[in-house]
Design an enzyme around this catalytic site. Structure first.
Site, PDB file in Angstrom:
ATOM      1  N   LYS A 157       0.863  -1.177   0.000  1.00  0.00           N
ATOM      2  CA  LYS A 157       0.000   0.000   0.000  1.00  0.00           C
ATOM      3  C   LYS A 157       0.901   1.229   0.000  1.00  0.00           C
ATOM      4  O   LYS A 157       1.502   1.590   1.004  1.00  0.00           O
ATOM      5  CB  LYS A 157      -0.914   0.042   1.223  1.00  0.00           C
ATOM      6  CG  LYS A 157      -1.872   1.249   1.181  1.00  0.00           C
ATOM      7  CD  LYS A 157      -2.082   1.836   2.556  1.00  0.00           C
ATOM      8  CE  LYS A 157      -2.772   3.192   2.493  1.00  0.00           C
ATOM      9  NZ  LYS A 157      -1.965   4.262   1.887  1.00  0.00           N
TER      10      LYS A 157
ATOM     11  N   GLU B  96       9.859   1.601  10.681  1.00  0.00           N
ATOM     12  CA  GLU B  96      10.899   2.609  10.442  1.00  0.00           C
ATOM     13  C   GLU B  96      10.177   3.947  10.466  1.00  0.00           C
ATOM     14  O   GLU B  96       9.483   4.306   9.518  1.00  0.00           O
ATOM     15  CB  GLU B  96      11.599   2.348   9.103  1.00  0.00           C
ATOM     16  CG  GLU B  96      12.972   3.001   9.019  1.00  0.00           C
ATOM     17  CD  GLU B  96      12.918   4.418   8.488  1.00  0.00           C
ATOM     18  OE1 GLU B  96      13.039   5.355   9.325  1.00  0.00           O
ATOM     19  OE2 GLU B  96      12.748   4.605   7.287  1.00  0.00           O
TER      20      GLU B  96
ATOM     21  N   CYS C  74      13.296  10.931   7.102  1.00  0.00           N
ATOM     22  CA  CYS C  74      13.265  10.392   8.466  1.00  0.00           C
ATOM     23  C   CYS C  74      14.551  10.704   9.216  1.00  0.00           C
ATOM     24  O   CYS C  74      14.537  10.879  10.432  1.00  0.00           O
ATOM     25  CB  CYS C  74      13.051   8.882   8.429  1.00  0.00           C
ATOM     26  SG  CYS C  74      11.530   8.359   7.622  1.00  0.00           S
TER      27      CYS C  74
ATOM     28  N   GLU D 204       9.211  16.118  15.734  1.00  0.00           N
ATOM     29  CA  GLU D 204       9.616  15.972  14.336  1.00  0.00           C
ATOM     30  C   GLU D 204       8.771  16.893  13.473  1.00  0.00           C
ATOM     31  O   GLU D 204       7.546  16.787  13.424  1.00  0.00           O
ATOM     32  CB  GLU D 204       9.463  14.527  13.862  1.00  0.00           C
ATOM     33  CG  GLU D 204       9.975  14.353  12.436  1.00  0.00           C
ATOM     34  CD  GLU D 204       9.772  12.948  11.897  1.00  0.00           C
ATOM     35  OE1 GLU D 204      10.661  12.450  11.196  1.00  0.00           O
ATOM     36  OE2 GLU D 204       8.706  12.367  12.174  1.00  0.00           O
TER      37      GLU D 204
END
Length: 494
Positions: free
Chosen positions: A178, A253, A287, A386
């Site tokens: 997906k 992750e 990331c 973040e």
């Protein structure tokens, strides 16, 4: 008006519409305008794809292949990507706004991951155990799990899909992918190459759509043996919850708030460029973005001056231009997120020394200036949360003990950069900093040979390297009695 391209889903080697015929629109971040439509998947589509993948795993030519044969298919896929890298890079840039030169470089390197796992495919082996019973021969084997669900984000679709797809196939699994609803096109453009490489129908399937219902249905399906997820922490919490329903294995992750630490003995020019690469490369949508810079007080002003000077010369514009250095953000919501965090930073006392707004010369698209804050309070939100964009916070430090404490003062543990010419210090700090990846005198370096992954809010499990193969296999222990004597007392454990 030019008709938008339409993308169907890919299930069982066929291009299919969603069960209800729905589509959603994908936008070009450089213009903010629609550029294609993508099939809007349903839970029924997920059911079909998972059943197909399950059948392909249980009773098809895929499972009858040797590991070497599967490795050859992966190698062929790598060759096909190398032959078509420019086309695939164009679709990535149209879909997520990243620089065409970065995407072309990335797509030229992605085949190396397929070659690496092609080579590993026939090296997945067990061991013989020196068991402490002389009449027993005991050995282990590593076997594929079954159907894998891969959920990928929008910032580097094909690269982050590769980190899941290549080892999953090398280990002999089948897969349902997906992609992010923001960036589905490049993955769908990869599927004809999957066919050309010779993978049997049903081994690789793609269901496009939104987290609800597609993501929820996929991550809670009883036939899914493993979920490999890359994305944000909030979405990950839903994935963890769903995986628990049927005890699916899980690798995550997730995000980061990675520190870039510059000591007084570092090469100042290299460190300054490394900080810029770490946070403004890919418009900060990474990331591993080095969003926190810690500078030793003795070189603080010099490094800040260099960073601001170079940042002020960054060329922002059309990502398709070979001279552009920073393209747009991937979505309009990302743009609004940047504006929100800039106001938060200013409101909590941080000093905005560069950027903080949309570029005046760009009237269309979701562009945002490279932005730099400096402050001394490591607890404020822009230093803790973040942001996932081109926003850098700079904090001074006096000694190693202090900077280790500052670097580890976060919920994340994905990456870190260390800049020093002192070898002993490099070893000591890299050990002390809590991060799954540590770069010394470099940043954002990747290789199929080295794994990536973090801890705590940055997730768990590893992608890349030999470790990744183990993430897609399960260990089996076989005991063989070599004695010809009949069993003794059946009520005593041997």
């Amino acid at each position: 008006m030019t008709e938008l391209a339409k993308y169907k889903m890919y299930i069982n080697g066929e291009w299919v519409e969603s069960s209800d015929g729905g589509y959603f629109t994908s936008y070009n971040p450089a213009t903010g305008e629609p550029w294609c439509q993508v099939a809007k998947g349903t839970s029924e589509d997920v059911e079909r794809a998972v059943q197909v993948a399950h059948q392909a795993f249980e009773n098809s030519e895929w499972t009858s292949m040797t590991y070497s044969q599967r490795g050859k298919l992966l190698h062929r896929l790598g060759d096909l990507i190398a032959e078509n890298y420019e086309k695939l890079a164009d679709y990535e840039t149209l879909d997520n706004g990243k620089l065409i030169r970065e995407m072309r470089g990335q797509l030229q390197y992605i085949p190396e991951f397929y070659y690496y796992y092609a080579g590993l495919a026939n090296k997945i082996h067990g061991d013989t155990l020196p068991i402490d019973k002389k009449d027993m021969f005991v050995f282990t084997s590593r076997e594929p799990l079954g159907v894998v669900a891969a959920i990928t984000p929008w910032n580097s679709p094909l690269y982050l899909t590769t980190l899941k797809l290549a080892p999953a196939l090398a280990a002999g699994n089948t897969i349902v992918i997906k992609p992010s609803e923001v960036t589905s096109a490049s993955l769908l453009e990869l599927m004809p190459l999957i066919e050309q490489a010779g993978f049997p129908p049903g081994v690789v399937n793609v269901v496009t759509g939104f987290g609800d219902p597609v993501g929820n249905a996929l991550t809670s399906h009883p036939l899914i043996r493993k979920i490999a997820f890359t994305g944000g922490t909030e979405s990950a919490r839903h994935v963890v919850h769903n995986s628990a329903k049927h005890f699916s294995q899980l690798s995550l992750e997730l995000g980061g708030k990675s520190p870039n630490i510059v000591f007084e003995d570092a090469n100042i020019e290299s460190a300054s460029m490394g900080i810029i690469a770490g946070i403004f490369g890919a418009s900060g949508q990474s990331c591993v973005a080095g969003s926190r810079a810690f500078l030793h007080k003795s070189i603080y002003n010099e490094v800040v001056d260099r960073i601001v000077t170079r940042t002020s010369n960054i060329i922002i514009g059309d990502p398709m231009s070979p001279t552009t250095e920073m393209g747009p953000l991937a979505t309009e919501s990302q743009l609004k997120r940047m504006e929100h965090y800039v106001e938060l930073g200013k409101g909590q006392g941080a000093n905005l020394i560069y950027g903080g707004k949309r570029p005046a010369h760009l009237k269309k698209g979701w562009y945002f200036e490279p932005t730099i804050f400096e402050h001394t309070n490591a607890e404020i939100r822009i230093a803790q949360e973040e942001i996932f964009g081109p926003v850098l916070t700079i904090i001074p430090f006096e000694n190693e003990e202090e900077v280790i404490s500052l670097a580890n003062n976060t919920n994340y543990g994905l990456a870190a950069g260390i800049w020093t010419n002192n070898l002993a210090r490099a070893h000591q700090i890299s050990k002390a900093v809590r991060a799954g990846i540590v770069w010394v005198n470099t940043y954002r370096s990747i290789s199929p040979i080295a794994s990536i992954g973090g801890s705590h809010w940055s997730g768990y499990g590893r992608e890349g390297g030999v470790e990744s193969i183990h993430e897609y296999t399960q260990n089996k222990v076989v005991w063989m009695n070599t004695s010809t004597e009949p069993m003794a007392d059946p009520f005593i454990m041997r």
